[in-house]
Design a protein around this motif. Sequence first.
Motif, PDB file in Angstrom:
ATOM      1  N   UNK A  26       1.130  -1.019  -0.412  1.00 54.80           N
ATOM      2  CA  UNK A  26      -0.456  -0.341  -0.105  1.00 54.80           C
ATOM      3  C   UNK A  26       1.127   1.244   0.190  1.00 54.80           C
ATOM      4  N   UNK A  27       1.032   1.132  -1.459  1.00 56.16           N
ATOM      5  CA  UNK A  27       2.273   2.986  -1.671  1.00 56.16           C
ATOM      6  C   UNK A  27       2.631   3.138  -3.075  1.00 56.16           C
ATOM      7  N   UNK A  28       2.839   4.134  -3.576  1.00 57.73           N
ATOM      8  CA  UNK A  28       2.652   4.712  -4.389  1.00 57.73           C
ATOM      9  C   UNK A  28       3.828   3.163  -5.282  1.00 57.73           C
ATOM     10  N   UNK A  29       4.281   2.787  -6.066  1.00 56.68           N
ATOM     11  CA  UNK A  29       5.276   3.047  -7.030  1.00 56.68           C
ATOM     12  C   UNK A  29       6.348   3.039  -6.918  1.00 56.68           C
ATOM     13  N   UNK A  30       6.364   4.864  -7.628  1.00 57.64           N
ATOM     14  CA  UNK A  30       7.847   5.168  -7.023  1.00 57.64           C
ATOM     15  C   UNK A  30       8.313   5.809  -5.512  1.00 57.64           C
ATOM     16  N   UNK A  31       7.627   5.234  -4.997  1.00 58.27           N
ATOM     17  CA  UNK A  31       8.166   5.411  -3.378  1.00 58.27           C
ATOM     18  C   UNK A  31       8.579   3.494  -3.389  1.00 58.27           C
ATOM     19  N   UNK A  32       8.452   2.499  -3.858  1.00 58.73           N
ATOM     20  CA  UNK A  32       8.792   1.224  -3.377  1.00 58.73           C
ATOM     21  C   UNK A  32       9.947   0.973  -4.394  1.00 58.73           C
ATOM     22  N   UNK A  33      10.208   2.363  -5.425  1.00 57.97           N
ATOM     23  CA  UNK A  33      11.179   2.259  -6.002  1.00 57.97           C
ATOM     24  C   UNK A  33      12.284   2.446  -5.611  1.00 57.97           C
ATOM     25  N   UNK A  34      12.369   3.980  -4.865  1.00 57.31           N
ATOM     26  CA  UNK A  34      13.031   4.568  -4.046  1.00 57.31           C
ATOM     27  C   UNK A  34      13.994   3.607  -3.630  1.00 57.31           C
ATOM     28  N   UNK A  35      12.867   2.974  -2.204  1.00 53.57           N
ATOM     29  CA  UNK A  35      13.027   1.907  -1.616  1.00 53.57           C
ATOM     30  C   UNK A  35      14.169   1.154  -2.107  1.00 53.57           C
ATOM     31  N   UNK A  36      13.534   0.359  -3.279  1.00 51.42           N
ATOM     32  CA  UNK A  36      14.218  -1.285  -3.529  1.00 51.42           C
ATOM     33  C   UNK A  36      15.528  -0.400  -4.146  1.00 51.42           C
ATOM     34  N   UNK A  37      15.549   0.730  -5.153  1.00 61.21           N
ATOM     35  CA  UNK A  37      17.234   0.736  -5.986  1.00 61.21           C
ATOM     36  C   UNK A  37      18.114   1.573  -4.316  1.00 61.21           C
ATOM     37  N   UNK A  38      17.373   1.402  -3.551  1.00 57.13           N
ATOM     38  CA  UNK A  38      18.201   2.798  -2.743  1.00 57.13           C
ATOM     39  C   UNK A  38      19.282   1.169  -1.831  1.00 57.13           C
ATOM     40  N   UNK A  39      20.138   0.449  -2.763  1.00 58.69           N
ATOM     41  CA  UNK A  39      20.489  -0.868  -2.290  1.00 58.69           C
ATOM     42  C   UNK A  39      21.188  -0.746  -1.225  1.00 58.69           C
ATOM     43  N   UNK A  40      22.228   0.317  -0.777  1.00 62.09           N
ATOM     44  CA  UNK A  40      23.071   0.612   0.052  1.00 62.09           C
ATOM     45  C   UNK A  40      22.372   0.531   1.887  1.00 62.09           C
ATOM     46  N   UNK A  41      21.511   0.845   1.042  1.00 68.51           N
ATOM     47  CA  UNK A  41      20.315   1.042   2.622  1.00 68.51           C
ATOM     48  C   UNK A  41      19.181  -0.238   3.401  1.00 68.51           C
ATOM     49  N   UNK A  42      19.518  -1.677   2.433  1.00 70.67           N
ATOM     50  CA  UNK A  42      18.854  -2.082   3.042  1.00 70.67           C
ATOM     51  C   UNK A  42      18.255  -2.744   4.063  1.00 70.67           C
ATOM     52  N   UNK A  43      19.989  -2.920   4.683  1.00 67.84           N
ATOM     53  CA  UNK A  43      20.201  -3.351   5.993  1.00 67.84           C
ATOM     54  C   UNK A  43      19.481  -2.298   7.042  1.00 67.84           C
ATOM     55  N   UNK A  44      18.655  -1.281   6.802  1.00 64.66           N
ATOM     56  CA  UNK A  44      17.868  -0.529   7.193  1.00 64.66           C
ATOM     57  C   UNK A  44      16.159  -1.137   7.780  1.00 64.66           C
ATOM     58  N   UNK A  45      16.221  -1.768   6.552  1.00 62.84           N
ATOM     59  CA  UNK A  45      14.455  -1.853   6.763  1.00 62.84           C
ATOM     60  C   UNK A  45      14.846  -4.003   6.379  1.00 62.84           C
TER      61      UNK A  45
END
Length: 157
Positions: A26-45
């Motif tokens: 339940x989030x806009x595709x751009x929001x999900x893309x921003x999280x998914x493509x910031x691979x260096x931030x994956x350990x945070x989530x």
Amino acid sequence: MRATMPGGDDFRSGAIMRYTATVSIDAAPQRVWDVLSAVESWPAWTPTVTAARRLDEGPLRVGSRTELRQPRQPSRVWTVTELAPGEFFDWTSGTPGLRLTAGHRLRPDGDGTVVTLDFAVRGALALLIRPVAGVIRDFVDTEARSLKTHCERHPRS
């Protein structure tokens, strides 16, 4: 969340093992893309990645490389092989005789997003991975759930 794993070999793709998990977020595709493509931030989530280090600069692109550390796994360098910004990226890692491929796909669904995560193992040494197939499935499922939770709880972070 929906997950699939074909029985036996997946001859169409050449994969010895392939696993796919699909989740509605339940989030806009751009929001999900921003999280998914910031691979260096994956350990945070997601707890399935303990460290991530980009080996190049700039936005994720074909050829981008990232070193990932995961629990109970050796450190691996992943290289982006295909990418359509806002839609998907695939990356691979491996050694001679073993190729790991992970896909990350998004599609709009009303006001939300459907994400499909795909993991495949190929190569002459791929049969050695079968004993840890359950770990791979758990990691993919956990990443899908964690992405959903993070994007829905933190719409702008």
